[in-house]
Design an enzyme around this catalytic site. Sequence first.
Site, PDB file in Angstrom:
ATOM      1  N   TYR A  24       0.842  -1.201   0.000  1.00 43.43           N
ATOM      2  CA  TYR A  24       0.000   0.000   0.000  1.00 43.43           C
ATOM      3  C   TYR A  24       0.871   1.243   0.000  1.00 43.43           C
ATOM      4  O   TYR A  24       0.585   2.225  -0.691  1.00 43.43           O
ATOM      5  CB  TYR A  24      -0.932   0.012   1.224  1.00 43.43           C
ATOM      6  CG  TYR A  24      -1.938   1.139   1.141  1.00 43.43           C
ATOM      7  CD1 TYR A  24      -3.167   0.943   0.510  1.00 43.43           C
ATOM      8  CD2 TYR A  24      -1.643   2.400   1.664  1.00 43.43           C
ATOM      9  CE1 TYR A  24      -4.078   1.967   0.400  1.00 43.43           C
ATOM     10  CE2 TYR A  24      -2.551   3.446   1.552  1.00 43.43           C
ATOM     11  CZ  TYR A  24      -3.770   3.226   0.926  1.00 43.43           C
ATOM     12  OH  TYR A  24      -4.659   4.247   0.811  1.00 43.43           O
ATOM     13  N   PHE A  76      -7.868  20.997 -24.816  1.00 42.64           N
ATOM     14  CA  PHE A  76      -8.150  19.574 -24.867  1.00 42.64           C
ATOM     15  C   PHE A  76      -9.382  19.355 -23.995  1.00 42.64           C
ATOM     16  O   PHE A  76      -9.570  20.045 -22.993  1.00 42.64           O
ATOM     17  CB  PHE A  76      -6.972  18.706 -24.415  1.00 42.64           C
ATOM     18  CG  PHE A  76      -7.293  17.243 -24.591  1.00 42.64           C
ATOM     19  CD1 PHE A  76      -7.328  16.684 -25.856  1.00 42.64           C
ATOM     20  CD2 PHE A  76      -7.637  16.458 -23.513  1.00 42.64           C
ATOM     21  CE1 PHE A  76      -7.700  15.354 -26.039  1.00 42.64           C
ATOM     22  CE2 PHE A  76      -8.005  15.121 -23.692  1.00 42.64           C
ATOM     23  CZ  PHE A  76      -8.028  14.567 -24.956  1.00 42.64           C
ATOM     24  N   THR A  77     -10.215  18.389 -24.378  1.00 40.39           N
ATOM     25  CA  THR A  77     -11.529  18.208 -23.752  1.00 40.39           C
ATOM     26  C   THR A  77     -11.465  18.132 -22.218  1.00 40.39           C
ATOM     27  O   THR A  77     -12.053  18.962 -21.527  1.00 40.39           O
ATOM     28  CB  THR A  77     -12.191  16.927 -24.303  1.00 40.39           C
ATOM     29  OG1 THR A  77     -11.264  15.839 -24.157  1.00 40.39           O
ATOM     30  CG2 THR A  77     -12.552  17.082 -25.768  1.00 40.39           C
ATOM     31  N   ASP A 122       1.452  19.902 -20.903  1.00 38.96           N
ATOM     32  CA  ASP A 122       0.667  18.673 -21.034  1.00 38.96           C
ATOM     33  C   ASP A 122       1.603  17.724 -21.775  1.00 38.96           C
ATOM     34  O   ASP A 122       1.744  17.799 -22.994  1.00 38.96           O
ATOM     35  CB  ASP A 122      -0.628  18.922 -21.810  1.00 38.96           C
ATOM     36  CG  ASP A 122      -1.456  17.637 -21.941  1.00 38.96           C
ATOM     37  OD1 ASP A 122      -0.871  16.541 -21.852  1.00 38.96           O
ATOM     38  OD2 ASP A 122      -2.684  17.742 -22.128  1.00 38.96           O
ATOM     39  N   LYS A 180      -0.506   7.351 -23.520  1.00 42.19           N
ATOM     40  CA  LYS A 180      -0.114   7.710 -24.901  1.00 42.19           C
ATOM     41  C   LYS A 180       1.383   7.407 -25.083  1.00 42.19           C
ATOM     42  O   LYS A 180       1.744   6.260 -25.247  1.00 42.19           O
ATOM     43  CB  LYS A 180      -0.428   9.179 -25.189  1.00 42.19           C
ATOM     44  CG  LYS A 180      -1.698   9.730 -24.538  1.00 42.19           C
ATOM     45  CD  LYS A 180      -2.992   9.163 -25.082  1.00 42.19           C
ATOM     46  CE  LYS A 180      -4.239   9.577 -24.315  1.00 42.19           C
ATOM     47  NZ  LYS A 180      -4.494  10.953 -24.068  1.00 42.19           N
ATOM     48  N   ARG A 206     -14.021  14.630 -33.877  1.00 46.34           N
ATOM     49  CA  ARG A 206     -13.380  15.748 -33.181  1.00 46.34           C
ATOM     50  C   ARG A 206     -13.860  17.015 -33.882  1.00 46.34           C
ATOM     51  O   ARG A 206     -13.182  17.579 -34.715  1.00 46.34           O
ATOM     52  CB  ARG A 206     -11.851  15.645 -33.237  1.00 46.34           C
ATOM     53  CG  ARG A 206     -11.259  14.528 -32.400  1.00 46.34           C
ATOM     54  CD  ARG A 206     -11.026  14.864 -30.940  1.00 46.34           C
ATOM     55  NE  ARG A 206     -12.097  14.539 -30.023  1.00 46.34           N
ATOM     56  CZ  ARG A 206     -11.914  14.137 -28.767  1.00 46.34           C
ATOM     57  NH1 ARG A 206     -10.723  13.934 -28.294  1.00 46.34           N
ATOM     58  NH2 ARG A 206     -12.915  13.940 -27.967  1.00 46.34           N
ATOM     59  N   PHE A 236     -19.471  14.148 -26.096  1.00 45.00           N
ATOM     60  CA  PHE A 236     -19.076  13.276 -27.207  1.00 45.00           C
ATOM     61  C   PHE A 236     -18.967  11.810 -26.790  1.00 45.00           C
ATOM     62  O   PHE A 236     -19.148  10.921 -27.601  1.00 45.00           O
ATOM     63  CB  PHE A 236     -17.757  13.741 -27.829  1.00 45.00           C
ATOM     64  CG  PHE A 236     -16.609  13.837 -26.859  1.00 45.00           C
ATOM     65  CD1 PHE A 236     -16.429  14.965 -26.088  1.00 45.00           C
ATOM     66  CD2 PHE A 236     -15.723  12.783 -26.707  1.00 45.00           C
ATOM     67  CE1 PHE A 236     -15.387  15.041 -25.176  1.00 45.00           C
ATOM     68  CE2 PHE A 236     -14.684  12.852 -25.806  1.00 45.00           C
ATOM     69  CZ  PHE A 236     -14.513  13.979 -25.030  1.00 45.00           C
TER      70      PHE A 236
HETATM   71  C1  PLP Z   1      -5.602  11.818 -23.384  1.00 42.94           C
HETATM   72  C2  PLP Z   1      -5.227  13.189 -23.092  1.00 42.94           C
HETATM   73  C3  PLP Z   1      -5.458  13.766 -21.839  1.00 42.94           C
HETATM   74  C4  PLP Z   1      -6.244  13.068 -20.747  1.00 42.94           C
HETATM   75  O1  PLP Z   1      -5.629  11.920 -20.317  1.00 42.94           O
HETATM   76  P1  PLP Z   1      -6.441  10.608 -19.866  1.00 42.94           P
HETATM   77  O2  PLP Z   1      -5.347   9.643 -19.550  1.00 42.94           O
HETATM   78  O3  PLP Z   1      -7.303  10.181 -20.994  1.00 42.94           O
HETATM   79  O4  PLP Z   1      -7.234  10.978 -18.659  1.00 42.94           O
HETATM   80  C5  PLP Z   1      -5.006  15.057 -21.624  1.00 42.94           C
HETATM   81  N1  PLP Z   1      -4.378  15.739 -22.582  1.00 42.94           N
HETATM   82  C6  PLP Z   1      -4.148  15.226 -23.798  1.00 42.94           C
HETATM   83  C7  PLP Z   1      -3.458  16.040 -24.825  1.00 42.94           C
HETATM   84  C8  PLP Z   1      -4.572  13.940 -24.106  1.00 42.94           C
HETATM   85  O5  PLP Z   1      -4.367  13.452 -25.330  1.00 42.94           O
END
Ligand code: PLP
Length: 462
Positions: free
Chosen positions: A76, A128-129, A219, A262, A386, A453
């Site tokens: 933990y 970004f969303t 980011d 990613k 998108r 979306f």
């Molecule tokens: C995917 C993504 C996020 C959010 O990350 P999650 O792991 O899906 O929560 C933030 N910024 C960018 C540019 C992304 O592509």
Amino acid sequence: MKDKSGHSWAEPYKIKMVELLRMTTREEREAAIREAGYNTFLLRSRDVYIDLLTDSGTSAMSDRQWAGLMMGDEAYAGSENYYNLEAAVQEYYGYKYLVPTHQGRGAEHLMSQIMIREGDYIPGNMYFTTTRLHQELAGGCFVDVIVDEAHDPGSDHPFKGNVDLAKLEKLVQEVGADHIPYISLEGCVNMAGGQPFSMANLKELNAYCKKHGIPIMLDATRTIENAWFIRRREEGYAEKSIREILREICDLTDGCTMSAKKDLLVNIGGFFACNDEELFLKAQNMVVVYEGLHTYGGLAGRDMEAMAQGLREAVMQEHQDARIGQVRYLGVHLRKAGVPIVRPIGSHAIFLDAKTFLPHLDQDQFPAQTLAAELYLEAGIRSMERGNVSAGRDPETGKNRKPALELVRLTLPRRVYTQAHMDVVVEAVAGVYERRETIQGLKMVYEPEYLRFFQARFEPLQ
Ligand SMILES: *Cc1c(COP(=O)(O)O)cnc(C)c1O
């Protein structure tokens, strides 16, 4: 596809295990997309042949990453894997402090809540969303400061991810640097088509922000891919390694949020990292409320181990050559077929320009959503909208935001599909393109409040 020295690239790995795919008939796909409300997010994975919905958490892990899973220290507190990840983040990104989170938005949540006060403005190189939503939920207001070229799918600008310093200066003049807690800088800007920023632009931004006391929060989700583009396109970087360029980027910033799903080749994971101790202590405290103890942040120990190993593999030149090379292969062949795509070809996806593809549809008939549904019907290929649906409504006016870009994203998971799969995708998109004039739009019949979306439902217009 040849590299600069005229050699073809190939995948820098061989395949050890395969996952069988299921083929469907047109009738089965018609039923499936109807059931899914014409939203590709609502399809069942078993009904999809080639899944290009996202590159998020969909990559193939290496044998070493799988081996790392077996090394999970599921304590933990104080898991060994946490310290391994911390060391890797410090080595490759160079930030001092690390707070793991279950994925990128977990880190965005922490950072937004800690840094933003009610009434603040957060400039960024395109929204970004999830990032923007967390800024808004913390009482902030996102302001787009990306260069104009980013909104023009026909522009061949090599660094469409650049910040327009004049736009930033205008905001600082209007609201004052005191009301700007940080600028959010994204590498290989997702919503612009995976477009990189240049090091020259970042250096200018860094100088400007230092002068005004505004931190730069990266980011970092696709920053390693951004480093590949800097090496390839920017004067003076051809001889530097991706690793060196990544470090140079991070050294010009103050911290980051990361979706490790990613660049880092894992199925789940993320983190917040920074150099400021006070900020770190706040994030470390907040993570225990929302994610888990600060040495696991909602992850299993094994997930952190796979992330650390994924980072070592992600900075390898041959990995990125193949990753971005495959995206290029798909884009070049679509272009040859006459299909309108966003230029130049970006890092992680090909973006079909749905406005040009379906010019007879009004934007409120959701051309990108329609095109994504058609592509699924054609060949079982899953893509993502998108455009108008993703952009959501303006919180002030309640109207659809109607973004300049109305795109369908064909996103390539890392190390998953072969070149033959890419050929199938090209044929399918070309098939839809041929019958484009017969395609009708959609109407939205269910609209959820947040990030619509993901769960919105549609019906055909006719
Ligand atoms: C995917 C993504 C996020 C959010 O990350 P999650 O792991 O899906 O929560 C933030 N910024 C960018 C540019 C992304 O592509």
